[in-house]
Design a protein around this motif. Structure first.
Motif, PDB file in Angstrom:
ATOM      1  N   UNK A   1       0.853  -1.190   0.000  1.00 12.59           N
ATOM      2  CA  UNK A   1       0.000   0.000   0.000  1.00 12.59           C
ATOM      3  C   UNK A   1       0.886   1.237   0.000  1.00 12.59           C
ATOM      4  N   UNK A   2       0.571   2.167  -0.875  1.00 10.05           N
ATOM      5  CA  UNK A   2       1.349   3.401  -0.976  1.00 10.05           C
ATOM      6  C   UNK A   2       0.835   4.416   0.044  1.00 10.05           C
ATOM      7  N   UNK A   3       1.581   4.574   1.115  1.00 13.03           N
ATOM      8  CA  UNK A   3       1.122   5.504   2.146  1.00 13.03           C
ATOM      9  C   UNK A   3       2.206   6.452   2.662  1.00 13.03           C
ATOM     10  N   UNK A   4       3.464   6.093   2.516  1.00 13.28           N
ATOM     11  CA  UNK A   4       4.532   6.934   3.029  1.00 13.28           C
ATOM     12  C   UNK A   4       4.536   8.295   2.342  1.00 13.28           C
ATOM     13  N   UNK A   5       4.682   9.334   3.163  1.00 16.65           N
ATOM     14  CA  UNK A   5       4.797  10.681   2.629  1.00 16.65           C
ATOM     15  C   UNK A   5       3.485  11.320   2.219  1.00 16.65           C
ATOM     16  N   UNK A   6       2.374  10.645   2.449  1.00 19.26           N
ATOM     17  CA  UNK A   6       1.075  11.186   2.052  1.00 19.26           C
ATOM     18  C   UNK A   6       0.410  11.925   3.208  1.00 19.26           C
ATOM     19  N   UNK A   7      -0.564  12.745   2.871  1.00 18.67           N
ATOM     20  CA  UNK A   7      -1.289  13.537   3.861  1.00 18.67           C
ATOM     21  C   UNK A   7      -2.101  12.629   4.780  1.00 18.67           C
ATOM     22  N   UNK A   8      -2.132  12.984   6.055  1.00 15.29           N
ATOM     23  CA  UNK A   8      -2.911  12.244   7.020  1.00 15.29           C
ATOM     24  C   UNK A   8      -4.199  12.955   7.377  1.00 15.29           C
ATOM     25  N   UNK A   9      -4.992  12.316   8.209  1.00 18.05           N
ATOM     26  CA  UNK A   9      -6.276  12.869   8.626  1.00 18.05           C
ATOM     27  C   UNK A   9      -6.108  13.841   9.791  1.00 18.05           C
ATOM     28  N   UNK A  10      -6.991  14.832   9.830  1.00 13.63           N
ATOM     29  CA  UNK A  10      -7.037  15.755  10.960  1.00 13.63           C
ATOM     30  C   UNK A  10      -7.879  15.190  12.102  1.00 13.63           C
ATOM     31  N   UNK A  11      -8.520  14.060  11.863  1.00 10.74           N
ATOM     32  CA  UNK A  11      -9.442  13.484  12.848  1.00 10.74           C
ATOM     33  C   UNK A  11      -8.793  12.383  13.683  1.00 10.74           C
ATOM     34  N   UNK A  12      -7.553  12.607  14.067  1.00 16.70           N
ATOM     35  CA  UNK A  12      -6.819  11.701  14.941  1.00 16.70           C
ATOM     36  C   UNK A  12      -6.717  12.343  16.320  1.00 16.70           C
ATOM     37  N   UNK A  13      -7.101  11.583  17.332  1.00 14.93           N
ATOM     38  CA  UNK A  13      -6.954  12.019  18.723  1.00 14.93           C
ATOM     39  C   UNK A  13      -5.891  11.136  19.363  1.00 14.93           C
ATOM     40  N   UNK A  14      -4.722  11.700  19.599  1.00 12.89           N
ATOM     41  CA  UNK A  14      -3.586  10.925  20.069  1.00 12.89           C
ATOM     42  C   UNK A  14      -3.500  10.980  21.595  1.00 12.89           C
ATOM     43  N   UNK A  15      -3.791   9.850  22.248  1.00 10.96           N
ATOM     44  CA  UNK A  15      -3.732   9.760  23.709  1.00 10.96           C
ATOM     45  C   UNK A  15      -2.584   8.876  24.182  1.00 10.96           C
ATOM     46  N   UNK A  16      -1.636   8.580  23.327  1.00 11.32           N
ATOM     47  CA  UNK A  16      -0.621   7.585  23.674  1.00 11.32           C
ATOM     48  C   UNK A  16       0.289   8.021  24.818  1.00 11.32           C
ATOM     49  N   UNK A  17       0.362   9.295  25.087  1.00  9.32           N
ATOM     50  CA  UNK A  17       1.202   9.779  26.186  1.00  9.32           C
ATOM     51  C   UNK A  17       0.366  10.236  27.373  1.00  9.32           C
ATOM     52  N   UNK A  18      -0.933   9.879  27.362  1.00  8.19           N
ATOM     53  CA  UNK A  18      -1.817  10.271  28.448  1.00  8.19           C
ATOM     54  C   UNK A  18      -1.971   9.145  29.451  1.00  8.19           C
ATOM     55  N   UNK A  19      -2.513   9.476  30.624  1.00 12.95           N
ATOM     56  CA  UNK A  19      -2.800   8.468  31.640  1.00 12.95           C
ATOM     57  C   UNK A  19      -3.886   7.532  31.159  1.00 12.95           C
ATOM     58  N   UNK A  20      -3.778   6.256  31.529  1.00 12.42           N
ATOM     59  CA  UNK A  20      -4.805   5.288  31.169  1.00 12.42           C
ATOM     60  C   UNK A  20      -6.091   5.527  31.940  1.00 12.42           C
ATOM     61  N   UNK A  21      -5.974   6.026  33.194  1.00 15.07           N
ATOM     62  CA  UNK A  21      -7.128   6.457  33.967  1.00 15.07           C
ATOM     63  C   UNK A  21      -8.225   5.438  34.129  1.00 15.07           C
ATOM     64  N   UNK A  22      -7.886   4.226  34.539  1.00  9.76           N
ATOM     65  CA  UNK A  22      -8.951   3.273  34.853  1.00  9.76           C
ATOM     66  C   UNK A  22      -9.370   2.398  33.710  1.00  9.76           C
ATOM     67  N   UNK A  23      -8.458   2.111  32.769  1.00  7.74           N
ATOM     68  CA  UNK A  23      -8.813   1.203  31.686  1.00  7.74           C
ATOM     69  C   UNK A  23      -8.955  -0.207  32.216  1.00  7.74           C
ATOM     70  N   UNK A  24      -9.654  -1.032  31.463  1.00 10.05           N
ATOM     71  CA  UNK A  24      -9.894  -2.404  31.896  1.00 10.05           C
ATOM     72  C   UNK A  24      -8.620  -3.220  31.787  1.00 10.05           C
ATOM     73  N   UNK A  25      -8.378  -4.051  32.800  1.00  9.31           N
ATOM     74  CA  UNK A  25      -7.203  -4.901  32.741  1.00  9.31           C
ATOM     75  C   UNK A  25      -7.433  -6.147  33.553  1.00  9.31           C
ATOM     76  N   UNK A  26      -6.330  -6.807  33.916  1.00 11.80           N
ATOM     77  CA  UNK A  26      -6.431  -7.982  34.779  1.00 11.80           C
ATOM     78  C   UNK A  26      -6.819  -9.216  34.013  1.00 11.80           C
ATOM     79  N   UNK A  27      -6.930 -10.329  34.743  1.00 12.09           N
ATOM     80  CA  UNK A  27      -7.395 -11.560  34.130  1.00 12.09           C
ATOM     81  C   UNK A  27      -6.285 -12.470  33.687  1.00 12.09           C
ATOM     82  N   UNK A  28      -5.031 -11.974  33.688  1.00 19.43           N
ATOM     83  CA  UNK A  28      -3.929 -12.832  33.303  1.00 19.43           C
ATOM     84  C   UNK A  28      -3.701 -12.826  31.805  1.00 19.43           C
TER      85      UNK A  28
END
Length: 284
Positions: A1-28
């Motif tokens: 797929x040709x994607x490198x160097x192309x324009x991206x969307x403005x509708x991205x909300x990047x939370x990767x450096x934010x607190x998880x704040x109570x996300x679901x986890x556990x269970x092994x």
């Protein structure tokens, strides 16, 4: 797929450096792996999250450092998303005479909160109809390739296109209707409806791929086969076998490998919304 160097969307909300704040986890680890396999490409996020509510809650930070691979995944998702926006806007105008509403895609790492509840790596990518957003942990693409055996850029694009397919269903009123029917149905009947919902999203991803090939010229040789292979790898029967279980069709929520491949191909070959009526098919 040709994607490198192309324009991206403005509708991205990047939370990767934010607190998880109570996300679901556990269970092994076993629970995480099984849940990730079962809901790898969407499904009913509310049901998934409700089940996860019984697990231990985690707080604090998310998944740690944002790596070079995470950044590459974010750029890829942004470009794929902008392609879905252009294509579905065209399809809605041509077939329906109405406007398509672009969807926000939330990138996170480790965990975050959605309108449907907590999201983590155990939920896999999903569309939340309550806040109209798609949620995707950037680590998922490594899981898709390494653990599920769905390799290649276009296999990852298929993930994004499938979730946007659920957003399309929401805008068409399909999700609301099927959710109401499922609430009043037996477990087996509810699962059967879920399968048709998921197969339609697969078909919509095929429609998107058709337009991407013809209108945008972004597909390369072998891309469609990557998507078809991904559809095979995440079929309910294949996932159950890989988990050491005997396939049980009444428990399917996404469809068999054959069904997922079939409806992806139908969307790609016919390229229209009306070709994706999985609900009228005698057998999906």
């Amino acid at each position: 797929m040709k994607w490198q160097g192309r324009r991206g969307s403005a509708n991205i909300e990047d939370r990767r450096r934010m607190s998880a704040g109570g996300a679901i986890g556990g269970g092994g680890l076993g629970l995480v792996v099984v849940a990730l396999l079962v809901w790898a490409l969407g499904g009913d996020p509310i049901a998934v999250l409700q089940q996860g509510m019984g697990a231990q809650q985690i707080g604090g930070t998310g998944g740690g450092e944002v790596t070079e691979a995470d950044e590459r995944a974010a750029q890829f998702v942004s470009v794929t998303l902008v392609d879905t926006e252009a294509i579905w806007s065209q399809i809605f105008e041509q077939e329906l005479g109405r406007a398509y509403q672009p969807v926000t895609l939330v990138l996170f790492k480790g965990g975050t909160q959605s309108g449907c509840g907590g999201a983590s790596s155990m939920t896999g990518p999903f569309y939340c109809p309550l806040d109209k957003k798609v949620y995707l942990d950037t680590d998922f693409f490594a899981t898709l390739s390494q653990r599920l055996g769905a390799k290649g850029d276009f296999a990852a694009a298929y993930v994004v296109a499938h979730e946007i397919g659920h957003a399309v269903q929401d805008q068409l009123g399909i999700l609301e209707k099927t959710t109401q029917i499922r609430k009043q149905s037996s477990e087996a009947d509810s699962n059967a409806i879920s399968v048709r919902v998921e197969l339609q999203a697969d078909c919509f991803s095929g429609v998107w791929a058709r337009y991407a090939a013809e209108q945008l010229g972004t597909l390369e040789q072998g891309d469609i086969q990557e998507a078809v292979n991904a559809a095979a790898q995440i079929g309910d029967d294949t996932l159950q076998r890989n988990a050491g279980q005997r396939p049980m069709p009444d428990s399917f929520t996404h469809g068999s490998s054959e069904q997922r491949q079939q409806w992806l191909a139908t969307g790609y070959q016919q390229g229209t919304i009306r070709a994706c009526d999985t609900f009228s098919a005698s057998a999906p």
